[in-house]
Design an enzyme around this catalytic site. Sequence first.
Site, short mmCIF file in Angstrom:
data_model
loop_
_atom_site.label_atom_id
_atom_site.label_comp_id
_atom_site.label_asym_id
_atom_site.label_seq_id
_atom_site.Cartn_x
_atom_site.Cartn_y
_atom_site.Cartn_z
N ASN A 179 -3.03 12.99 -2.67
CA ASN A 179 -3.33 13.34 -3.53
C ASN A 179 -3.83 14.61 -3.59
OD1 ASN A 179 -3.88 11.95 -5.76
ND2 ASN A 179 -5.24 10.77 -5.03
N ASP B 2 1.34 -1.17 -0.19
CA ASP B 2 -0.09 0.26 0.32
C ASP B 2 1.20 1.03 0.35
OD1 ASP B 2 -3.04 0.77 0.47
OD2 ASP B 2 -1.86 2.09 1.85
N GLU C 202 -4.85 2.87 -4.16
CA GLU C 202 -3.14 2.55 -4.30
C GLU C 202 -2.73 0.99 -3.34
OE1 GLU C 202 -4.94 4.38 0.04
OE2 GLU C 202 -5.67 4.05 -2.17
#
Length: 308
Positions: A190, A182, A226
């Site tokens: 983001n 991850d 992700e």
Amino acid sequence: MIPGLPFVHASAPPRILIVDDDVGTIRLLAQVVRNLGDVRFATGGADALAATRAEAPDLVLLDAEMEGMDGFQTCTALRVLPGMEAVPILFVTSHSGVDSEIKALAAGAVDFITKPFHPHIVEARVRTHLALKQRTDALLRLATLDGLTGIANRRAFDGALAQETLRLAQGGSGPLSLVLADVDHFKRFNDFYGHQAGDDCLRAVAGALSSGLRHGGEVAARFGGEEFAILLPGHDPSAALRSAERLRRTVAGLSLPHAARPDGDLVTISAGAATLAEPGDSAALIAAADQALYRAKSSGRNRVILAS
């Protein structure tokens, strides 16, 4: 990916497998199709199965009458091997008549060429079926690719995992390991840099993971959001841990800035690794890797934890 098929890569030239117990016929057919691909041969059904397990062909030219396993039995056995679902199998046989053709098609053949064969007819049919196979492969690649990162998608991963757990159950090469990774603090990334930069980040991480694979059968896939999954056939726990740690270092080595994270300034990954040492439930393997990933994230991130 079509279920049961691994992530498909483009390959050239196509592999043509000629199966016949008559060496003279093999030579004649090889001469006809030599410019259409990489020609392999097998002198019987068992040899054809062994060659296919080692490396699946793109097209098979198969004799009907052979010692031991005949062509019909061989065709049926070839069809159930991993990766052979969409491979064209053409019978080349002295048999003629509706019954023989029906039997060949029922066994999984896509075409029927009678002996004595005309070289131009054989070449034309092989060329046609190879072209159809290339189109099928192109569609399959689109179906198994993640649209954002360009690596295998979840569908491809699920198919590869099903194949490998089946191989393990059948006594194939084991054990089977899985790494779930991850991107650390990706939501913060983001929010700080914007979604376009987030997409670029995921592409870079995916490329690093994919390029870090070293052996055939290994698959790096986008698992969702992700999160990434890396399937490692033949890896015991210590080998899986080493591979996962190497991939973690590879991502860190990209030196992608992440100014929004509270515990560093570069993009990193956390990873959890788990292993099936003997036949078992693939869902349990995923759950174990996911639990190890959770432990890696909760214990500081940018690290690899091996499932107990």
